[in-house]
Design a protein around this motif. Structure first.
Motif, mmCIF file in Angstrom:
data_model
loop_
_atom_site.group_PDB
_atom_site.id
_atom_site.type_symbol
_atom_site.label_atom_id
_atom_site.label_comp_id
_atom_site.label_asym_id
_atom_site.label_seq_id
_atom_site.Cartn_x
_atom_site.Cartn_y
_atom_site.Cartn_z
ATOM 1 N N ILE A 71 -28.669 22.627 21.347
ATOM 2 C CA ILE A 71 -28.875 23.861 22.093
ATOM 3 C C ILE A 71 -30.051 23.733 23.057
ATOM 4 N N GLU A 72 -29.837 24.120 24.310
ATOM 5 C CA GLU A 72 -30.967 24.288 25.232
ATOM 6 C C GLU A 72 -31.430 25.731 25.116
ATOM 7 N N VAL A 73 -32.705 25.922 24.820
ATOM 8 C CA VAL A 73 -33.223 27.276 24.609
ATOM 9 C C VAL A 73 -33.200 28.070 25.903
ATOM 10 N N GLY A 74 -33.298 29.377 25.765
ATOM 11 C CA GLY A 74 -33.360 30.243 26.934
ATOM 12 C C GLY A 74 -34.732 30.213 27.577
ATOM 13 N N CYS A 75 -34.848 30.886 28.711
ATOM 14 C CA CYS A 75 -36.109 30.867 29.456
ATOM 15 C C CYS A 75 -37.246 31.568 28.717
ATOM 16 N N VAL A 76 -36.930 32.579 27.905
ATOM 17 C CA VAL A 76 -37.993 33.273 27.178
ATOM 18 C C VAL A 76 -38.714 32.319 26.229
ATOM 19 N N LEU A 77 -37.962 31.586 25.434
ATOM 20 C CA LEU A 77 -38.601 30.601 24.558
ATOM 21 C C LEU A 77 -39.191 29.459 25.378
ATOM 22 N N GLY A 78 -38.510 29.124 26.475
ATOM 23 C CA GLY A 78 -38.991 28.041 27.329
ATOM 24 C C GLY A 78 -40.349 28.306 27.941
ATOM 25 N N VAL A 79 -40.652 29.583 28.209
ATOM 26 C CA VAL A 79 -41.967 29.936 28.758
ATOM 27 C C VAL A 79 -43.074 29.517 27.793
ATOM 28 N N HIS A 80 -42.860 29.737 26.521
ATOM 29 C CA HIS A 80 -43.892 29.433 25.524
ATOM 30 C C HIS A 80 -43.866 27.968 25.089
ATOM 31 N N ALA A 81 -42.682 27.351 25.174
ATOM 32 C CA ALA A 81 -42.540 25.973 24.697
ATOM 33 C C ALA A 81 -42.969 24.936 25.722
ATOM 34 N N GLY A 82 -42.711 25.215 26.994
ATOM 35 C CA GLY A 82 -42.888 24.179 27.995
ATOM 36 C C GLY A 82 -41.729 23.204 27.942
ATOM 37 N N PRO A 83 -41.614 22.336 28.951
ATOM 38 C CA PRO A 83 -40.482 21.398 28.988
ATOM 39 C C PRO A 83 -40.542 20.346 27.889
#
Length: 278
Positions: free
Chosen positions: A256-268
């Motif tokens: 799964i590629e996470v959504g942008c909301v989680l991506g904001v906190h996770a970073g690439p």
């Protein structure tokens, strides 16, 4: 037999196939970049968001689902005769649960049960799959709620971050820790305990982080026939190595590629493993 509707939020990272299979309603959180707002999973991709940060655009922020959105969706399904089970990201990670509670109070009904997953992403994913199967098998409302709670508690996870930059900018890691970690090439290894993110270890470099993830896969007992959930925020060598290991080991998985909301906190280039244990 109870007519039950599962409602969740976009941090569950469910595939469209599973959303349709179990007829789950997913409410999106929001991402804000400068004066523009985007619903999670719509209008903007992780790649576009990260490229914008690299080019100097405003750092993204996120916000919970608001009470009015919950109210409108709840009312729709209540009017159709459903009893609602609303299952969401940990209350210690987002205000989404609080919005759900406000909406329930506005509707003055006992036909909505709100459940805190005390987790995020794969925790919700695996629990919702189990609950969806329970509904298909004719389970009662109480049985569905118990399935969500019990499954969420049995999910073990380990997540590694490729960079601390986003954790620092999001206020989840002190700047001093981020600076030292970046200089030394530290990759934090994170789990969730009692609804909160918890650093369980740290690895010096991606190879050691990968070694920890593979050891976690091999040492964590899995519930029979349950697939491992592997999340990422853009593909990476670590992600590919994890997938290769699962395939060689004959372990079923969802990638799964996470959504942008989680991506904001996770970073690439985040990589996370979620396992439903016995």
């Amino acid at each position: 037999m109870d007519k039950i509707k599962l409602i969740t939020d976009s941090t569950c990272d469910l595939t469209q196939e599973l959303i349709e299979k179990y007829d789950i309603h997913v409410l999106p959180l929001s991402v804000h970049i400068g004066d523009k707002s985007y619903k999670d999973g719509e209008s903007i991709t992780l790649t576009e968001m990260y490229e914008g940060v690299e080019k100097g655009s405003a750092f993204p922020t996120t916000s919970q689902v608001n009470p009015q959105e919950f109210h409108d969706v709840y009312k729709k399904y209540l009017d159709e005769g459903y009893k609602i089970v609303s299952f969401h990201i940990s209350a210690l990670l987002s205000g989404t649960i609080q919005s759900a509670e406000i909406a329930k109070d506005m509707l003055e009904t006992e036909d909505i049960t709100i459940v805190d997953s005390k987790g995020v992403s794969g925790v919700l994913f695996l629990a919702l799959v189990e609950a969806g199967e329970k509904i298909k098998a004719g389970g009662t409302l109480d049985e569905v709620v118990a399935t969500l709670q019990e499954t969420a508690e049995k999910v073990k996870l380990l997540v590694t971050f490729d960079t601390m930059e986003y954790l620092v900018k999001g206020g989840r890691v002190p700047k001093s820790v981020g600076a030292i970690g970046g200089f030394l090439g530290i990759k934090p290894l994170i789990s969730i305990k009692e609804g909160k993110l918890e650093m369980v270890d740290k690895a010096r470099g991606s190879k050691k982080a990968l070694k920890s993830l593979l050891a976690f896969i091999d040492s964590t007992p899995r519930k029979k026939d349950s697939k491992v959930v592997v999340i990422n925020s853009l593909d990476s060598e670590v992600n590919r190595a994890v997938i290769s290991h699962l395939e060689k080991s004959g372990i079923g998985y969802h990638e799964i590629e996470v959504g942008c909301v989680l991506g904001v906190h996770a970073g690439p280039k985040l990589v996370g493993i979620f396992v439903l244990t016995d």
